[in-house]
Design an enzyme around this catalytic site. Structure first.
Site, PDB file in Angstrom:
ATOM      1  N   GLY A 142      36.869  15.074  17.129  1.00 42.48           N
ATOM      2  CA  GLY A 142      36.224  14.702  15.863  1.00 42.48           C
ATOM      3  C   GLY A 142      37.128  14.995  14.673  1.00 42.48           C
ATOM      4  O   GLY A 142      37.207  14.207  13.725  1.00 42.48           O
ATOM      5  N   ASP A 143      37.826  16.125  14.723  1.00 45.12           N
ATOM      6  CA  ASP A 143      38.730  16.499  13.622  1.00 45.12           C
ATOM      7  C   ASP A 143      39.894  15.500  13.547  1.00 45.12           C
ATOM      8  O   ASP A 143      40.364  15.160  12.457  1.00 45.12           O
ATOM      9  CB  ASP A 143      39.278  17.914  13.855  1.00 45.12           C
ATOM     10  CG  ASP A 143      38.176  18.876  14.260  1.00 45.12           C
ATOM     11  OD1 ASP A 143      37.035  18.689  13.788  1.00 45.12           O
ATOM     12  OD2 ASP A 143      38.441  19.779  15.072  1.00 45.12           O
TER      13      ASP A 143
HETATM   14  N1  LIG Z   1      35.310  10.913  26.600  1.00 47.00           N
HETATM   15  C1  LIG Z   1      35.955  10.271  25.613  1.00 47.00           C
HETATM   16  N2  LIG Z   1      36.606   9.119  25.865  1.00 47.00           N
HETATM   17  C2  LIG Z   1      37.239   8.439  24.891  1.00 47.00           C
HETATM   18  N3  LIG Z   1      37.242   8.838  23.597  1.00 47.00           N
HETATM   19  C3  LIG Z   1      36.600   9.979  23.277  1.00 47.00           C
HETATM   20  C4  LIG Z   1      35.921  10.758  24.263  1.00 47.00           C
HETATM   21  N4  LIG Z   1      35.361  11.839  23.645  1.00 47.00           N
HETATM   22  C5  LIG Z   1      35.681  11.720  22.334  1.00 47.00           C
HETATM   23  N5  LIG Z   1      36.408  10.606  22.115  1.00 47.00           N
HETATM   24  C6  LIG Z   1      36.916  10.083  20.841  1.00 47.00           C
HETATM   25  O1  LIG Z   1      36.827  11.078  19.844  1.00 47.00           O
HETATM   26  C7  LIG Z   1      35.896  10.713  18.828  1.00 47.00           C
HETATM   27  C8  LIG Z   1      35.129  11.943  18.361  1.00 47.00           C
HETATM   28  O2  LIG Z   1      34.424  12.509  19.459  1.00 47.00           O
HETATM   29  P1  LIG Z   1      33.084  13.344  19.288  1.00 47.00           P
HETATM   30  O3  LIG Z   1      31.979  12.444  18.874  1.00 47.00           O
HETATM   31  O4  LIG Z   1      32.930  14.102  20.563  1.00 47.00           O
HETATM   32  O5  LIG Z   1      33.447  14.292  18.060  1.00 47.00           O
HETATM   33  P2  LIG Z   1      32.901  15.739  17.699  1.00 47.00           P
HETATM   34  O6  LIG Z   1      31.558  15.949  18.315  1.00 47.00           O
HETATM   35  O7  LIG Z   1      33.035  15.897  16.235  1.00 47.00           O
HETATM   36  O8  LIG Z   1      34.001  16.606  18.478  1.00 47.00           O
HETATM   37  P3  LIG Z   1      34.696  18.036  18.145  1.00 47.00           P
HETATM   38  O9  LIG Z   1      33.680  18.890  17.437  1.00 47.00           O
HETATM   39  O10 LIG Z   1      35.107  18.559  19.500  1.00 47.00           O
HETATM   40  O11 LIG Z   1      35.903  17.768  17.304  1.00 47.00           O
HETATM   41  C9  LIG Z   1      35.030   9.601  19.440  1.00 47.00           C
HETATM   42  O12 LIG Z   1      34.502   8.726  18.458  1.00 47.00           O
HETATM   43  C10 LIG Z   1      36.056   8.910  20.354  1.00 47.00           C
HETATM   44  O13 LIG Z   1      36.904   8.051  19.597  1.00 47.00           O
HETATM   45  O1  LIG Z   2      32.307  27.156  15.434  1.00 47.91           O
HETATM   46  P1  LIG Z   2      32.691  25.898  14.663  1.00 47.91           P
HETATM   47  O2  LIG Z   2      33.390  26.211  13.384  1.00 47.91           O
HETATM   48  O3  LIG Z   2      31.569  24.954  14.511  1.00 47.91           O
HETATM   49  O4  LIG Z   2      33.722  25.100  15.598  1.00 47.91           O
HETATM   50  C1  LIG Z   2      34.976  25.674  15.915  1.00 47.91           C
HETATM   51  C2  LIG Z   2      35.666  24.809  16.948  1.00 47.91           C
HETATM   52  O5  LIG Z   2      34.917  24.681  18.157  1.00 47.91           O
HETATM   53  O6  LIG Z   2      35.842  23.504  16.399  1.00 47.91           O
HETATM   54  C3  LIG Z   2      37.134  23.003  16.677  1.00 47.91           C
HETATM   55  C4  LIG Z   2      37.014  21.652  17.319  1.00 47.91           C
HETATM   56  O7  LIG Z   2      36.374  20.747  16.466  1.00 47.91           O
HETATM   57  C5  LIG Z   2      37.817  24.047  17.565  1.00 47.91           C
HETATM   58  O8  LIG Z   2      39.179  24.121  17.261  1.00 47.91           O
HETATM   59  C6  LIG Z   2      37.082  25.317  17.267  1.00 47.91           C
HETATM   60  O9  LIG Z   2      37.121  26.246  18.322  1.00 47.91           O
END
Ligand SMILES: Nc1ncnc2c1ncn2[C@@H]1O[C@H](COP(=O)(O)OP(=O)(O)OP(=O)(O)O)[C@@H](O)[C@H]1O
Ligand SMILES: O=P(O)(O)OC[C@@]1(O)O[C@H](CO)[C@@H](O)[C@@H]1O
Length: 303
Positions: free
Chosen positions: A248-249
């Protein structure tokens, strides 16, 4: 200039196991240690995409020292407030499924909070401030609002990637970009799960409420983009997920990098999705080469 602010950075300790046996001794197959926390991840991906930023937030102890030295090695400017406690270690277990244990973070004294607020007060009109991740328990619940208020007063553009009440409060500040995932969007509207139709309804509602660019991510199911001129959808490219921490980041960084370089909205959104997926398909965060190898596989549909 882009500033990222991580109130609760982390050392991310990624542990790969064949299988997780709860209540028994497990031995890892391989491990990785990365500087983490959402804003820090945004800074790291921006750097890989040739965009400079300065990392702000609180760091402390040997873990905080590790984060700062790793960021500096990567050429990322740091302007952290140093606190007496210790930056947390977040454990990410990869045993088929991903299990995360995120620490609570150090105590932040009022004086330290005031120092960070002063740094935000020194930003300039046109700067971008990324507010991302959770806040340590010891910080007052309105810390994000106080930072955002300072930033808005300076005509700094806000980028928001947090959840719960902090997300709700920051959305009211008319951010330039917000990137909730679909669970965070559901929580915002008091729903358990959202259909694609619900996401479109709520996404458009947030744009009406003043969010300039909104990306709602859905993991492997792709993402929606909402803005005044367009509603877009893109499926995520298919691939082997190695470590989706920071996906997501990476989307936030991908969008900012493409938008800053003047790319049209469809292209900026495709780049953002490619960056998220490229991170999911690699052990650490994505590289520019990995993003560019994926971007042509992202098909953006106008709704
Ligand atoms: N299993 C996957 N296969 C392909 N792309 C993925 C997958 N998981 C995540 N992505 C890519 O990453 C983007 C962000 O994923 P996600 O919705 O899981 O973000 P998030 O919940 O904010 O994640 P995080 O908090 O770990 O950064 C998705 O829109 C997609 O483009
Ligand atoms: O505890 P928070 O601040 O919600 O999330 C922290 C975290 O899970 O988010 C990043 C991935 O998005 C990781 O690098 C880190 O460990």
């Amino acid at each position: 200039m882009i500033y990222t602010c991580t109130l609760n950075p982390s050392v991310d300790y990624i542990v790969h196991l064949d299988e997780l046996h709860v209540g028994e001794l497990n031995r890892s197959v391989k491990t990785f240690t990365f500087p983490g926390g959402k804003g820090i991840n945004v800074s790291r991906v921006l750097k890989r995409l040739d965009v400079d930023s300065t990392a702000l937030g609180f760091v402390g102890g040997f873990t905080g020292g590790f984060i700062e030295s790793e960021l500096r090695k990567e050429g990322i400017a740091c302007d952290f407030v140093h606190v007496p406690g210790q930056t947390r270690i977040n454990v990410k277990l990869k045993a088929g499924r991903e299990t995360e244990i995120n620490g609570e973070g150090p105590m932040i004294a009022d004086d330290d909070a005031t120092q960070l607020i002063a740094k935000i007060g020194a930003l300039s009109a046109g700067d971008v401030l990324v507010l991302a991740g959770s806040a340590p328990m010891s910080l007052s619940a309105d810390m994000y609002e106080r930072l955002a208020a300072r930033a808005v007063k300076r005509r700094v553009r806000l980028v928001v990637d947090t959840s719960g009440p902090a997300l709700e409060a920051l959305l009211a500040c008319r951010p330039f970009l917000a990137k909730p995932n679909h669970h965070e969007l559901a929580e915002l509207f008091g729903a358990a799960v959202l259909t694609k139709e619900d996401i479109i309804l709520y996404g458009r509602r947030l744009v009406e409420r003043g969010v300039e660019h909104l990306i709602v991510s859905m993991g492997g199911a792709g993402a929606f983009y909402f803005g005044r001129e367009a509603t877009l959808f893109a499926e995520a490219p298919k691939g082997t997920v190695k470590n989706s921490v920071g996906a997501g980041d990476s989307m936030v960084a991908g969008f900012l990098a493409a938008h800053t370089s003047g790319k049209p909205i469809e292209e900026a959104f495709a780049y953002s999705v490619a960056a998220g997926s490229a991170t999911a398909f690699s052990e650490d965060l994505c590289t520019k080469e990995e993003v560019e190898a994926l971007v042509d596989r992202v098909r953006v549909v106008r709704l």
